[in-house]
Design an enzyme around this catalytic site. Structure first.
Site, PDB file in Angstrom:
ATOM      1  N   CYS A 148       0.700  -1.310   0.046  1.00 41.57           N
ATOM      2  CA  CYS A 148      -0.014   0.053   0.013  1.00 41.57           C
ATOM      3  C   CYS A 148       0.893   1.357   0.099  1.00 41.57           C
ATOM      4  CB  CYS A 148      -0.906  -0.069   1.116  1.00 41.57           C
ATOM      5  SG  CYS A 148      -2.057  -1.436   1.067  1.00 41.57           S
ATOM      6  N   HIS A 205      -2.301   8.164   6.171  1.00 33.87           N
ATOM      7  CA  HIS A 205      -2.795   7.078   5.550  1.00 33.87           C
ATOM      8  C   HIS A 205      -4.030   7.128   5.839  1.00 33.87           C
ATOM      9  CE1 HIS A 205      -1.964   3.288   3.770  1.00 33.87           C
ATOM     10  NE2 HIS A 205      -2.562   2.701   4.782  1.00 33.87           N
ATOM     11  N   PHE A 260       0.915  -3.288   4.349  1.00 30.20           N
ATOM     12  CA  PHE A 260       1.127  -4.640   4.609  1.00 30.20           C
ATOM     13  C   PHE A 260       2.552  -5.197   4.386  1.00 30.20           C
ATOM     14  CE2 PHE A 260      -3.540  -6.241   4.378  1.00 30.20           C
ATOM     15  CZ  PHE A 260      -3.728  -5.637   5.505  1.00 30.20           C
ATOM     16  N   GLU A 271      -0.691   5.556  13.510  1.00 30.48           N
ATOM     17  CA  GLU A 271      -0.413   6.908  12.754  1.00 30.48           C
ATOM     18  C   GLU A 271      -0.354   8.012  13.752  1.00 30.48           C
ATOM     19  OE1 GLU A 271      -1.306   8.240   8.524  1.00 30.48           O
ATOM     20  OE2 GLU A 271      -2.980   6.935   9.227  1.00 30.48           O
ATOM     21  N   HIS A 321      -9.683   2.848  -0.495  1.00 28.86           N
ATOM     22  CA  HIS A 321      -8.132   2.578  -0.267  1.00 28.86           C
ATOM     23  C   HIS A 321      -8.126   1.538  -1.525  1.00 28.86           C
ATOM     24  CE1 HIS A 321      -4.452   1.289   0.637  1.00 28.86           C
ATOM     25  NE2 HIS A 321      -4.680   0.793   2.013  1.00 28.86           N
ATOM     26  N   LYS A 375      -9.043   8.887   2.113  1.00 27.75           N
ATOM     27  CA  LYS A 375      -9.731   7.585   2.077  1.00 27.75           C
ATOM     28  C   LYS A 375     -11.004   7.389   2.570  1.00 27.75           C
ATOM     29  CE  LYS A 375      -5.430   4.751   2.351  1.00 27.75           C
ATOM     30  NZ  LYS A 375      -4.355   5.900   2.394  1.00 27.75           N
TER      31      LYS A 375
END
Length: 417
Positions: free
Chosen positions: A169, A309, A405, A320, A346, A341
């Site tokens: 990502c 993110h 990930f 975060e 996403h 997002k």
């Protein structure tokens, strides 16, 4: 004089509308593009929602042969590239092809083409030994993710460095970072940098269902993506693409180009910890932020906006928030933070480039996009997340971060030219 990479063109194919202006209109209005999946019957899945792009490849200027040859993700990339080039006004005919580079990110490559072809070759999954004679002539291209970067290179006749960056990502953020480095080190004069993913297929839904990472809020798809909200229950899948034209700042100024932003710093780290897990202290993301700020020769106090993110999972949003506090100290409490997002979902590897495009537009227009659907703030996420409504705000430096990930953590600093 040190070479600096600047953004002179932006192209986007994103949920809510095709094109840069449609994308920005959605963000600045705080609208959401998340809905029930229409590209296949999602009834068998736990999460049945996504942020889809209303994309007609023929209307977007692709030929019938283009459509037959290219996976949907490649189609997004070529259309975005054309818009970015037109926006920049750069005349590639006057640039040595060996000085034109391409850096494209993707997490899952040609997922849709592969799944469609497997369904045909296996007769709907009934045959264990597939019959290759039913495959389309371009099946090999679907199996090789670098096809996506190659299609962009063909489009612009790039003969310089051409790369496909696949880091989960953070692929989009890392691909733009790679393009930035090509400009800075003098390996290229023009780079088409961005990322594309079109992952909305049954196999993708099944994978994320298996780890319960996506939101099951199927009855209220428009409000299902809720980063930093106490009631968030997972991210919402998306698709899309953004491509940026990067040039050396001095060259761009000489030709009178409109400069959206300077790419001033980039940092990347890994947590070497877990495929999907995150340490709660956010140390690795904080370190990536520090490296990006050092590269930009800025302090924490110089950051005016953080593009998070902000996936909408409990683990990510807390991680975060801790990283921002660790890296920016008191400034973290003073600077607006938001997650797009909440509006465009996403799109896996593509989202980092889409977020960099949003940051460049935010700097250019001095408007912070909001975090949609943030009605019940999580007490553990106690920063200014710009709920619901966009905000006019003076910005000279913007920080964009990504988390992927595999433990990938990336950060980029954009500044006003």
């Amino acid at each position: 004089m040190k070479r600096r990479a600047v953004v002179t063109g932006i192209g986007a194919v994103a949920p809510g509308g095709v094109g840069r202006e449609a994308f920005w209109d959605l963000l600045s209005a705080g609208r959401t593009a998340t809905r029930r999946i229409s590209m296949f019957n999602p009834s068998a899945f736990r999460s049945q929602i996504a942020a889809e792009v209303d994309f007609d490849p023929r209307a977007a200027g692709l030929s019938a042969q283009d459509v037959r040859r290219m996976d949907r993700a490649a189609q997004f990339a070529v259309v975005s590239t054309r818009e970015a080039l037109a926006d920049s006004g750069v005349e590639l005919a006057g640039v040595d092809p060996g000085r034109v580079g391409v850096s494209i990110g993707s997490a899952v490559g040609c997922t849709m083409g592969l799944e469609q072809e497997y369904e045909v070759l296996s007769d709907g999954g009934r045959k264990w030994l597939v019959d290759h004679s039913y495959g389309v002539p371009h099946l090999y291209g679907y199996m090789v993710p670098s096809t996506l970067a190659a299609e962009v290179a063909y489009e612009v006749a790039a003969e310089g460095t051409v790369a496909l960056i696949s880091t989960g990502c953070t692929s989009g953020l890392d691909a733009v970072g790679h393009g930035m480095q090509l400009i800075e080190e003098g390996s290229a004069d023009v780079v088409l940098a961005g990322a594309t993913d079109a992952p909305l297929s049954p196999i993708t839904s099944a994978c994320f269902d298996a780890i319960t990472a996506t939101s099951p809020n199927n009855d209220d798809a428009a409000h299902a993506s809720r980063p930093f909200d106490a009631r968030r229950d997972g991210f919402v899948l998306g698709e899309g693409c953004a491509v940026l034209v990067l040039e050396d700042e001095e060259a761009a100024r000489r030709r009178g180009a409109h400069i959206y932003a300077r790419l001033s710093g980039f940092g990347a780290r890994s947590n070497a910890f877990h495929m999907t897990g995150l340490k709660p202290d956010g140390r690795e993301m904080a370190e990536a932020i520090r490296v990006a700020l050092d590269g930009a020769e800025l302090n924490a106090s110089d950051v005016d906006y953080i593009n998070a993110h902000g996936s909408g999972t409990k683990q990510n949003d807390r991680h975060e928030t801790a990283a921002f506090k660790r890296a920016l100290k008191q400034r973290a409490y003073e600077v607006p933070v938001s997650s797009i997002k909440s509006m465009v979902g996403h799109s896996l590897g593509a989202i980092g480039a889409i977020e960099v495009a949003a940051c460049a537009l935010a700097l250019d227009r001095q408007v912070v996009p909001p975090t949609a659907n943030l009605h019940h703030p999580d007490p553990e996420c106690d920063l200014d997340y710009v709920p619901l409504v966009a905000r006019e705000h003076r910005m000279d430096a913007v920080l964009s971060v990504g988390s992927g990930f595999g433990g990938f953590q990336s950060a980029m600093v954009l500044t006003r030219p």
